[in-house]
Design a protein around this motif. Structure first.
Motif, PDB file in Angstrom:
ATOM      1  N   GLN A 221      34.194  44.103  96.768  1.00 41.93           N
ATOM      2  CA  GLN A 221      33.379  44.284  96.185  1.00 41.93           C
ATOM      3  C   GLN A 221      32.983  45.004  95.143  1.00 41.93           C
ATOM      4  O   GLN A 221      32.259  46.323  95.199  1.00 41.93           O
ATOM      5  N   ILE A 222      33.214  44.556  94.341  1.00 42.85           N
ATOM      6  CA  ILE A 222      32.985  45.416  92.846  1.00 42.85           C
ATOM      7  C   ILE A 222      32.593  45.459  91.576  1.00 42.85           C
ATOM      8  O   ILE A 222      31.961  44.480  91.217  1.00 42.85           O
ATOM      9  N   LYS A 223      31.891  46.396  91.898  1.00 39.28           N
ATOM     10  CA  LYS A 223      31.022  46.483  90.035  1.00 39.28           C
ATOM     11  C   LYS A 223      31.091  47.171  89.714  1.00 39.28           C
ATOM     12  O   LYS A 223      30.967  48.637  89.543  1.00 39.28           O
TER      13      LYS A 223
ATOM     14  N   ALA B 154      40.146  37.742  85.750  1.00 46.68           N
ATOM     15  CA  ALA B 154      39.565  36.624  85.295  1.00 46.68           C
ATOM     16  C   ALA B 154      38.923  37.327  83.712  1.00 46.68           C
ATOM     17  O   ALA B 154      38.515  37.875  83.217  1.00 46.68           O
ATOM     18  N   GLU B 155      37.493  35.497  83.378  1.00 46.18           N
ATOM     19  CA  GLU B 155      37.187  36.023  81.777  1.00 46.18           C
ATOM     20  C   GLU B 155      35.654  35.779  81.980  1.00 46.18           C
ATOM     21  O   GLU B 155      35.532  34.136  83.245  1.00 46.18           O
TER      22      GLU B 155
ATOM     23  N   THR C  49      33.494  35.699  89.234  1.00 44.75           N
ATOM     24  CA  THR C  49      32.965  36.876  88.369  1.00 44.75           C
ATOM     25  C   THR C  49      31.616  36.496  88.394  1.00 44.75           C
ATOM     26  O   THR C  49      30.694  35.547  87.323  1.00 44.75           O
ATOM     27  N   ARG C  50      30.436  37.118  87.808  1.00 47.53           N
ATOM     28  CA  ARG C  50      29.678  37.140  87.060  1.00 47.53           C
ATOM     29  C   ARG C  50      29.094  38.556  86.774  1.00 47.53           C
ATOM     30  O   ARG C  50      29.395  39.851  87.262  1.00 47.53           O
TER      31      ARG C  50
ATOM     32  N   LEU D 105      29.525  44.044  85.890  1.00 47.83           N
ATOM     33  CA  LEU D 105      30.733  42.882  85.488  1.00 47.83           C
ATOM     34  C   LEU D 105      30.756  42.531  87.517  1.00 47.83           C
ATOM     35  O   LEU D 105      31.472  43.595  87.972  1.00 47.83           O
ATOM     36  N   VAL D 106      30.460  42.134  88.261  1.00 42.83           N
ATOM     37  CA  VAL D 106      30.174  41.866  89.687  1.00 42.83           C
ATOM     38  C   VAL D 106      31.516  40.944  90.291  1.00 42.83           C
ATOM     39  O   VAL D 106      31.819  39.457  89.886  1.00 42.83           O
TER      40      VAL D 106
END
Length: 373
Positions: free
Chosen positions: A238-240, A265-266, A172-173, A192-193
Motif C-alpha cells: 500500500q502506497i501513500k 489509475a485516475e 485508489t482513493r 493518494l492511497v
C-alpha cells in the motif's frame, strides 16, 4: 433518321457538364492529396527534441549555455543538472536526483528553439550527470545531454531490474480533510492511497511514480513522487503519495497516477470554493469606505469656519438662578407691545399672590357676616 439523331445533343451536353465538373474537382483533389502527403512527410521528418551544451565539463560556481531545438513552439521548459543519470536510462530517482534550487526555466521560440545560460551546481547524488530538459505543461517531452561536474563524486549506476512490473490492485482513493486555512485560500492537500502488486519476476526498489493534476479541459501537470521501499516479485504494498493543488484552487480536478509511462489509475477530486476569501473582500469593501468616510468627516469638522452669530464659549454668561422664597414665585413677564406703538418706558408688573383671587380679596363696601353692633 430524325428519331436517331434527336438524343445526340443531350449526350453532348452531359459530356460537357462532366468535363467541366472534372476540371473543377481535379485541382482540388490534387491539392488535397499533396497537402496530406506533405503533412505525413512533415510528421515523419519532425525532429526530436535535442540539447547541446557550450561546455562538457565545469565546476561548481561556473555557468554553461544550453541550446535546444526540435521542441514545440512557445513551450515552457525546465533545465536541471541531475546526478545518477545517463541519456540512455534517463534520470534515475526522478527530480530527487537533481539540483532543483539552481534550475532554470526557459520558453521556446516560434521555431521550437531556445538558448539559456544556467549556473553549474552539484546534484544531491553522485555522477554520472546530465543536463535534463523537460516540458512543464502539455505533452511530455525530455532530452538529456552528458555533463561532468568537476570535483563531484562519481559512483556506478544501480543494476537494471527490467523484470519488475507494477499494477494497481485496488481502487485508489484520496484521504485527508481540509483545514480552516483552506477555507481562506490555502493550498488543498490530500494523500493518494492505492495498492500495487509486482507482477514481474524481479523486485522493484524505490519506484518513482508521476502524479498529474488536471482541471477542466487543460492537460495534466505532472510531478514526480518517489516511494521508499522494495516490492518483491509476487508481493503487494500500500502506497501513500501526497497531492497538493495551488493556493485558491477550486472546482473539479482529475488526479492521475502514472508509472513507467503508463497511466495506472485516475481519481476525481471536487474542491470547494474558498468562501473565506470572498467574505474577506466583502468586509474590506465595507469597512474601508466607512473608515474613510469617518476620517473625512472628522477633517471637515476641524477645518470648517465657525459661524459669526455663534458666540464664543468663553464669552457666555449665565444668569444666576433665584434662591429661597423668590424661587417659588412665578416669573414676571412684560405685556406684549402693540405693533406701531412708540417705545414706552419699562414698567414693572406685580404678579398676584397665588392665595388671593380678585373675588376673595377683602372690600370696604362688603358687609360682614356678624350682627349689628
Amino acid at each position: 433518321m430524325t428519331g436517331q439523331a434527336g438524343p445526340a445533343p443531350l449526350h453532348g451536353g452531359v459530356r460537357r457538364r462532366a468535363a467541366v465538373l472534372l476540371g473543377v474537382l481535379l485541382p482540388a483533389l490534387l491539392m488535397l492529396f499533396a497537402t496530406g502527403a506533405d503533412a505525413a512527410g512533415t510528421r515523419a521528418t519532425d525532429p526530436k527534441p535535442s540539447v547541446t551544451l557550450s561546455k562538457q565539463q565545469a565546476g561548481k560556481g561556473g555557468d554553461i549555455t544550453v541550446k535546444g531545438s526540435g521542441w514545440r513552439p512557445n513551450t515552457l521548459l525546465m533545465m536541471l543538472i541531475c546526478g545518477r543519470s545517463t541519456p540512455d536510462r534517463g534520470v534515475i530517482g526522478g527530480t530527487n536526483s537533481c539540483a532543483n534550487a539552481e534550475g532554470r526555466a526557459v520558453t521556446t521560440g516560434t521555431a521550437g528553439a531556445f538558448r539559456k545560460k544556467m549556473p553549474v551546481a552539484e546534484p544531491p547524488v553522485p555522477c554520472p550527470c546530465v543536463v535534463h530538459v523537460a516540458t512543464v505543461t502539455g505533452e511530455q517531452a525530455t532530452a538529456d545531454a552528458v555533463f561532468v561536474v568537476a570535483g563531484h563524486p562519481v559512483a556506478a549506476l544501480p543494476e537494471e531490474t527490467g523484470g519488475g512490473r507494477l499494477a494497481v490492485l485496488a481502487t485508489t482513493r484520496l484521504e485527508g480533510d481540509s483545514s480552516v486555512l483552506t477555507w481562506f485560500g490555502a493550498p488543498p492537500a490530500r494523500q493518494l492511497v492505492f495498492t500495487v502488486g509486482n507482477l514481474g519476476s524481479a523486485p522493484v526498489e524505490d519506484p518513482v511514480f508521476r502524479i498529474g493534476t488536471a482541471h477542466g479541459v487543460f492537460a495534466p501537470q505532472w510531478e514526480e513522487r518517489q516511494w521508499r521501499g522494495t516490492i518483491e516479485s509476487g508481493r503487494k504494498a500500500q502506497i501513500k503519495l501526497p497531492v497538493e493543488l495551488s493556493a485558491g484552487a477550486h472546482g473539479d480536478y482529475q488526479i492521475s497516477l502514472k508509472y513507467g509511462g503508463k497511466v495506472l489509475a485516475e481519481q476525481p477530486w471536487g474542491v470547494g470554493r474558498p468562501w473565506g476569501v470572498t467574505l474577506f473582500w466583502i468586509l474590506l469593501c465595507v469597512v474601508v469606505p466607512a473608515a474613510v468616510f469617518r476620517i473625512g468627516m472628522a477633517i471637515v469638522d476641524k477645518v470648517r469656519p465657525r459661524s459669526a452669530r455663534t458666540p464664543a464659549r468663553s464669552g457666555r454668561r449665565r444668569r444666576p438662578r433665584p434662591t429661597g422664597t423668590a424661587a417659588g414665585l412665578p416669573k414676571l413677564r412684560r405685556p406684549p407691545r402693540p405693533a406701531g406703538s412708540p417705545a414706552a418706558a419699562p414698567t414693572t408688573t406685580t404678579a398676584a399672590l397665588p392665595w388671593f383671587t380678585p373675588d376673595s380679596a377683602p372690600s370696604e363696601n362688603r358687609p360682614t357676616t356678624k350682627g349689628h353692633s
